[in-house]
Write a protein that holds these residues in place. Structure first.
Motif, PDB file in Angstrom:
ATOM      1  N   ASP A   1      -2.076  21.854  10.674  1.00 61.36           N
ATOM      2  CA  ASP A   1      -1.654  20.793   9.753  1.00 61.36           C
ATOM      3  C   ASP A   1      -0.319  20.185  10.156  1.00 61.36           C
ATOM      4  O   ASP A   1       0.334  19.515   9.364  1.00 61.36           O
ATOM      5  CB  ASP A   1      -1.586  21.329   8.321  1.00 61.36           C
TER       6      ASP A   1
ATOM      7  N   ARG B   1       4.471  18.030   8.499  1.00 64.71           N
ATOM      8  CA  ARG B   1       3.161  18.297   7.909  1.00 64.71           C
ATOM      9  C   ARG B   1       2.322  17.029   7.925  1.00 64.71           C
ATOM     10  O   ARG B   1       2.804  15.942   7.599  1.00 64.71           O
ATOM     11  CB  ARG B   1       3.352  18.762   6.470  1.00 64.71           C
ATOM     12  N   GLU B   2       1.061  17.174   8.328  1.00 60.84           N
ATOM     13  CA  GLU B   2       0.130  16.038   8.322  1.00 60.84           C
ATOM     14  C   GLU B   2       0.047  15.474   6.904  1.00 60.84           C
ATOM     15  O   GLU B   2       0.026  16.209   5.927  1.00 60.84           O
ATOM     16  CB  GLU B   2      -1.252  16.514   8.787  1.00 60.84           C
TER      17      GLU B   2
END
Length: 155
Positions: free
Chosen positions: A38, A62-63
């Motif tokens: 992620d 973070r995605e």
């Protein structure tokens, strides 16, 4: 019944403009991206074709990071790393070496605009970075505009 499989291709279009204390202009459209789990890592570089003078800004986050202002060192920040990196000639065997300056204070403002096939990010940062061994500190300020483009198709 046969299920259709899709191929997903993630491409990037980016532009980064930085002012780094005691360094020459940093203006780049060369940005590499990597997605691990992620986490998204973006590496914008100048002089990438030279192993002895490359300079980079590396952002790891973070995605799906949303719009907001994030403080360096905040445990709730989606940014796990903000680094300024310089590559130069090493006195050992004449090879190259990287000097990594992690952010120690400051903030990064994010404007995220997701659509069905693209996420557009505008990063505005003002951070102080420090080399752990030498203690050298630099101020890094500027912007990075990044379009992460997702293309899906059936083979």
């Amino acid at each position: 019944m046969t299920s259709k499989s899709f191929i997903t291709v993630l491409t990037i279009d980016a532009s980064t403009e930085l002012r780094v204390q005691n360094r020459k202009q940093f203006s780049s459209t060369e940005t590499l991206h990597q997605l691990l789990g992620d986490r998204v890592t973006l590496k914008s570089s100048v002089n990438r074709s030279s192993q002895y003078s490359e300079r980079s800004l590396v952002l790891t986050f973070r995605e799906g990071v949303g719009s907001g202002t994030y403080t360096v060192g905040d445990i709730n920040s989606p940014f796990s790393a903000i680094n300024y990196v310089e590559r130069g000639i090493s006195s050992l065997a004449g090879g190259s070496a990287e000097i990594v300056y992690p952010a120690i204070e400051g903030s990064i403002k994010v404007e995220a605009s997701p659509t069905a096939d693209m996420t557009r990010y505008h990063f505005q940062l003002e951070v102080r970075v420090k080399h752990d061994i030498s203690g050298t500190q630099l101020t890094v300020e500027g912007t990075s505009d990044v379009d992460l483009i997702t293309t899906r198709f059936t083979p």
